[in-house]
Scaffold this motif. Structure first.
Motif, short mmCIF file in Angstrom:
data_model
loop_
_atom_site.label_atom_id
_atom_site.label_comp_id
_atom_site.label_asym_id
_atom_site.label_seq_id
_atom_site.Cartn_x
_atom_site.Cartn_y
_atom_site.Cartn_z
N LEU A 177 1.33 -1.29 -0.07
CA LEU A 177 0.25 0.09 0.16
C LEU A 177 1.05 1.35 -0.19
N SER A 178 2.11 1.36 0.71
CA SER A 178 2.79 2.33 0.92
C SER A 178 2.97 2.87 -0.48
N LEU A 179 4.31 1.57 -1.18
CA LEU A 179 4.84 1.73 -2.10
C LEU A 179 4.01 2.31 -3.34
N GLY A 180 2.77 1.74 -3.33
CA GLY A 180 2.67 2.05 -4.40
C GLY A 180 1.67 3.56 -4.46
N LEU A 181 1.32 3.49 -2.98
CA LEU A 181 0.05 5.07 -2.51
C LEU A 181 1.33 6.38 -2.36
N ARG A 182 2.66 6.01 -2.33
CA ARG A 182 3.07 7.21 -2.37
C ARG A 182 4.16 7.83 -3.27
N LEU A 183 4.09 6.63 -4.20
CA LEU A 183 4.53 7.10 -6.00
C LEU A 183 3.14 8.41 -6.52
N PHE A 184 2.30 7.20 -5.90
CA PHE A 184 1.31 8.05 -6.96
C PHE A 184 0.47 9.31 -6.30
N VAL A 185 0.57 9.02 -5.22
CA VAL A 185 0.35 10.47 -4.57
C VAL A 185 0.89 12.06 -4.46
N ALA A 186 2.48 10.84 -5.11
CA ALA A 186 3.69 11.89 -4.42
C ALA A 186 4.10 13.04 -6.49
N MET A 187 3.37 12.35 -7.02
CA MET A 187 2.67 12.63 -8.77
C MET A 187 1.71 13.04 -8.76
N ILE A 188 0.85 12.94 -8.12
CA ILE A 188 -0.79 13.68 -8.32
C ILE A 188 -0.13 14.58 -7.85
N ALA A 189 0.14 14.76 -6.29
CA ALA A 189 0.96 16.36 -5.80
C ALA A 189 0.97 17.28 -6.32
N GLY A 190 1.89 16.93 -7.21
CA GLY A 190 2.90 17.84 -7.47
C GLY A 190 2.13 18.06 -8.94
N HIS A 191 1.65 17.46 -9.93
CA HIS A 191 0.48 17.95 -11.01
C HIS A 191 -0.74 18.75 -10.26
N ILE A 192 -1.07 18.28 -9.21
CA ILE A 192 -2.09 19.47 -9.03
C ILE A 192 -1.66 20.67 -8.58
N LEU A 193 -0.32 20.79 -7.64
CA LEU A 193 0.25 21.89 -7.52
C LEU A 193 0.44 22.84 -8.62
N MET A 194 1.14 22.15 -9.72
CA MET A 194 1.65 23.18 -10.78
C MET A 194 0.37 23.26 -11.25
N GLU A 195 -0.62 22.67 -11.57
CA GLU A 195 -2.20 23.05 -12.45
C GLU A 195 -2.28 24.21 -11.75
N VAL A 196 -3.01 23.91 -10.25
CA VAL A 196 -3.16 25.19 -9.02
C VAL A 196 -2.70 27.01 -9.57
N PHE A 197 -1.24 26.68 -9.25
CA PHE A 197 0.02 27.60 -9.49
C PHE A 197 -0.47 28.14 -10.98
N GLY A 198 -0.36 27.38 -11.99
CA GLY A 198 -0.47 27.55 -12.97
C GLY A 198 -1.77 28.85 -13.89
N SER A 199 -2.91 28.36 -13.00
CA SER A 199 -4.15 28.68 -13.54
C SER A 199 -4.14 30.41 -12.92
N PHE A 200 -3.95 30.24 -11.15
CA PHE A 200 -3.45 31.38 -10.43
C PHE A 200 -2.75 31.99 -11.42
N ILE A 201 -1.64 31.86 -12.23
CA ILE A 201 -0.93 32.80 -13.32
C ILE A 201 -1.93 33.96 -14.51
N VAL A 202 -2.39 32.43 -14.83
CA VAL A 202 -3.54 33.01 -16.23
C VAL A 202 -4.61 33.45 -15.37
N SER A 203 -5.17 33.68 -14.62
CA SER A 203 -6.94 34.55 -13.76
C SER A 203 -5.67 36.04 -13.51
N GLY A 204 -4.40 35.25 -13.07
CA GLY A 204 -3.73 37.15 -12.31
C GLY A 204 -3.81 37.67 -14.04
N ILE A 205 -3.23 37.42 -14.80
CA ILE A 205 -3.31 38.05 -16.12
C ILE A 205 -4.82 39.62 -16.25
N ASN A 206 -5.24 37.94 -16.52
CA ASN A 206 -7.24 38.56 -16.68
C ASN A 206 -7.49 39.25 -15.34
#
Lengths: 255, 230
Positions: A177-206
């Motif tokens: 469980l920890s083996l599978g979840l660790r990788l999955f969570v690390a990937m998903i968290a990083g991508h969400i973070l980038m997505e959220v801050f990327g959308s902040f950039i676009v929203s801020g410019i607008n």
């Protein structure tokens, strides 16, 4: 303004439907990216297979990867771990390349989205269960029922044995469980973070005014996040392979 | 979260294609290509180890060669030293022999010279004795002539007499000795009958000095001989 869904990037879209019996084996975007990972690995190692006595850069790079895995297995398992080198190698390279492919800035090409196969626990979980299964099979194969002694560390007082055994058993079962979840969570968290801050950039410019400041800050932040994610890609692949070798070591050498 | 919401629909596909591609990576790359890459690395490592071993062997061989060369050089140096020593000894021996031979020759010449000197001295002594005898005769005659009335005439007569028998036997120079002028000069110098004996030594000294060098030996030896003779 269109609503931004940071989870949308993880959606799997079918490319070509394929049904075999009751199973839906459709070729999906996930399939395509797995294929891309395989293709890249194949090209990389095919170019590294020049077998020159004095290696060129590409050959040296390929040799350093194989040497790295060899070394890791040798250090953590010992000479008996040699036959697990191909498996650990496959794990490490597949996870590493999948992670890195997901970070490629391919979205600037219209209609193309990067997709991280390792952000699905249907992938990481299967890999984790595969590792765990190999550990159990090897453990029982080599030691029979003696493998259960893994749950009673050396020097445990007799009174404590039942309690320790239960704790050890739980921690052992949690491994996949920890083996599978660790990788999955690390990937998903990083991508969400980038997505959220990327959308902040676009929203801020607008938004204008203060929004531009927010955009600038988000831009700065996202640069660091991307650097961190690149590091995370390598670390998570390494951790997955490393933990697999450690568990294999338990199975082969017990404690 | 698509990972969960889509899971029922995609799981079979995910599992199947993961198995396919992970299997491809495992069998084609990890088991097919990686061993070849590793064998290349192993071959290289082996080659390097072999080369290092060769280098080590070569170094050992070089060391041995150098040691042998050193030994040869040392032996040669010892040899050279021995030969030089022998040559030096040989030359010293030769020099010694030559010096000895030269010394023998010199001694022989010195002995010959001594013999010559001795004969000269004998001759000179005879002459001096003759002179002394002449002087004594002359003196006696002169005294007699002074006492006789003939005076100087007697002396002149005496001078005109033939030389005494002994003088006639002696070497030349009788006329000089008989010469009253000479006698007069001898007396003027201060030679008396007693000191005339020293005239024996005069030729000795002259001969010794005539050799060109005046060593103390040359001075003392005539004196010693003279002493021995008296």
């Amino acid at each position: 303004m269109r609503e931004i869904d940071p989870m949308h990037q993880f959606t799997i879209n079918p490319i070509a439907p394929l049904h075999v019996g009751a199973y839906d084996l459709s070729i999906t975007t996930s399939t395509a990216w797995m294929f891309a990972a395989f293709l890249l690995l194949f090209i990389f190692f095919a170019l590294g297979m020049r077998r020159e006595l004095v290696p060129n850069r590409w050959q040296a790079a390929a040799e350093s990867v194989t040497g790295f895995i060899d070394h890791m297995v040798d250090v953590n398992i010992g000479p008996e771990g040699r036959k697990f080198v191909p498996y650990v190698f496959s794990l490490f390279t597949f996870i590493l390349v999948s992670n890195l492919l997901g970070l490629l800035p391919l979205a600037i090409i219209p209609g193309l989205h990067p997709f991280t196969t390792t952000s699905h626990f249907s992938i990481t979980g299967v890999l984790a269960i595969l590792s765990f299964s190999i550990v159990i099979i090897v453990g029982f194969w080599r030691h029979g029922l003696h493998f259960f002694s893994l749950f009673v560390p050396h020097g445990t007082p007799a009174v404590m044995v039942p309690l320790i055994a239960v704790i050890e058993f739980i921690s052992f079962m949690v491994r996949p469980l920890s083996l599978g979840l660790r990788l999955f969570v690390a990937m998903i968290a990083g991508h969400i973070l980038m997505e959220v801050f990327g959308s902040f950039i676009v929203s801020g410019i607008n938004g204008g005014g203060i929004g531009w400041g927010v955009s600038a800050l988000s831009f700065l932040f996202i640069m660091f996040v991307i650097a961190l994610e690149l590091l995370m890609c390598a670390i998570q692949a390494y951790v997955f392979a490393l933990l697999t070798t450690l568990y294999l070591n338990d199975a082969i050498n017990l404690h | 979260m698509p990972q969960i919401t889509q899971l029922p629909f995609i799981f079979a596909s995910q599992f199947f294609w993961l198995a396919v591609f992970f299997g491809l990576i495992f069998f084609v790359i990890a088991r097919g290509m990686v061993p070849k890459i590793k064998s290349t690395v192993a071959a290289r490592d082996e080659k390097i180890a072999e080369d290092l071993q060769k280098a080590q062997a070569a170094r050992v061989a070089a060391d041995e060669t150098e040691a042998a060369w050193r030994a040869r050089m040392d032996a040669a140096r010892v040899d050279a030293a021995r030969i030089a020593h022998e040559a030096k000894q040989e030359s010293a021996r030769e020099t010694e022999a030559r010096v000895k031979a030269a010394l023998g020759e010199i001694d022989a010449r010195v002995d010959q010279a001594r013999v010559r000197i001795w004969t000269s001295v004998q001759a000179a002594r005879a002459e001096v004795e003759a002179v002394a005898a002449d002087a004594a005769n002359a003196k006696r005659r002169w005294r007699r002539s002074l006492l006789s009335p003939g005076g100087c005439q007697a002396s002149r007569d005496a001078a005109q007499e033939g030389p005494p028998r002994r003088h006639r036997r002696g070497a030349r120079g009788q006329a000089a000795v008989d010469n009253p002028d000479l006698l007069q000069r001898v007396r003027d110098v201060g030679v008396t009958l007693e000191t005339a004996a020293a005239l024996f030594v005069a030729p000795l000294v002259q001969v010794a000095w005539a050799d060109g060098s005046v060593a103390s030996r040359n001075m003392t030896r005539p004196a010693a001989r003279a002493r021995a003779r008296h």
